[in-house]
Design an enzyme around this catalytic site. Sequence first.
Site, mmCIF file in Angstrom:
data_model
loop_
_atom_site.group_PDB
_atom_site.id
_atom_site.type_symbol
_atom_site.label_atom_id
_atom_site.label_comp_id
_atom_site.label_asym_id
_atom_site.label_seq_id
_atom_site.Cartn_x
_atom_site.Cartn_y
_atom_site.Cartn_z
ATOM 1 C CG HIS A 32 -1.755 0.952 1.495
ATOM 2 N ND1 HIS A 32 -3.098 1.209 0.812
ATOM 3 C CD2 HIS A 32 -1.547 2.523 1.719
ATOM 4 C CE1 HIS A 32 -3.935 2.248 1.111
ATOM 5 N NE2 HIS A 32 -2.792 3.198 1.754
ATOM 6 C CD GLU A 33 1.394 3.449 3.573
ATOM 7 O OE1 GLU A 33 1.609 4.723 2.968
ATOM 8 O OE2 GLU A 33 0.582 3.358 4.407
#
Length: 477
Positions: A32-33
Amino acid sequence: MEFITYFANGLSGALITFIGFLFALMVVVFIHEMGHFLVARWFGVTVTTFSIGFGKEIWAFVDKHGTRWRIAWIPAGGYVKFLDDENAASVPDREAIDQLSEEQKRGAFQLKPVGQRAAVVAAGPIANFLLAIVIFAAFFWAMGVNRIEPRADYVVPSSPAAEAGFKSGDVVLNIGGRKIDDFAELNEIVWTSPGRTLEFLVQRGREELTLKVVPVLQVRNDYIAGKHERPMIGIRYAIEPIVAGVTKDGAAAKAGFEPGDVVVRMAGRDISDFNQLQEIVARSEGRELPVVVSRKGREIALTVTPQLKSPGKKAADPTPRPLIGVLSSGRPVHSKHTFVGPIEAVQLGCERTWGIITGTLSYIGDIFTRGRGADQIGGVVRIADAAGKFASLGFTQLILFTAFISVSIGLINLFPIPILDGGHLVFYAYEAVVGKPVNENVQEFSFRVGLALILMLMMFGFYNDRFILASWMPWSG
């Protein structure tokens, strides 16, 4: 001594749970990051921090671009922090922007065009969806697809399907005009349609019939999800009546059953489906049952007396009932296993990911529109519990669970709640339409409201997970 046994078993289970949880969540958070990070770098945004976890650092290093990559003690998520962010939630720091040099301003996130900012924010959830698609596609490509014919081989007595007129052997052609090729597709529609009238087109022999069924919520006790309500109509596909295993000291073991036996008749009734065997045993009330099994080409007559027992905590329903202690092979009678190429595997991966998204949204919608219980809303405790259970089933199952969690986290982050990615996207949409950013005071107030909502959801999830916490500590009584 009993306490020591409980403690030892609990410690072993806790280790599996912790490792499974840590693996699944860290992979999902990292991806996600990384989505945010890569798109931000692509647009020239200065990234000061890439963190997995919160709180005090365990380990860190600074790369050649000045980004500090860190792993922190609290494994409850992560964040990417930009040069002009006030905090890890990407709240703009207006004072910091004013103090930046002209060169630094070129790397300021808040000074980028609104389209680029939206792309950076959306990249996180999109990366989660892509991870799930890749995992599911790889699984389908490597393992193939097992499609079960959508046949109502067994109709549960007094169920919605029975009342609607379903008969054993009916083949479902479509539901509401949607063609059905697999029993899994049938389940997907039923499980997302509590209280809704579904129109089934079925083939019975040479004729086609239209049957209207309303799924009803039934309480189940799933090994993974725990006790919950699920929409059901009461039809099952046939399972080969093969004895895959015999429970030690169970009634079947005492009667002489052996793994590999094929149950031919029970209580004078021909058996072609393991569901039929279960029905007869459930209604036996502990009476002796004559059984004929086929073993290595010859038929053998046995007599078995069901015992009132619990099928175990992994059963869909652990309530004590008459059992004989045989395990099903679980192999469908009417199914076809096929291997698929990479393109079809990706297509199936997309379909599986989309199914999770629509199923989740349907469940949330039913909570508000149909009064469906919110007992399946959980938090970190539930994720950890499920991760441990999947990990105990094998690494492949843990990987598939990681894909499921990746979709869920990506979807949750798209909810239009200030402080989440979806809330930022709402602000950017307003800015794109109106031509100016949302008022700073409004943004600040919205972020506080968003934080309060997130905290309330976390508390609600923790409340729902209290029984899971209790199950982790069986020695507590």
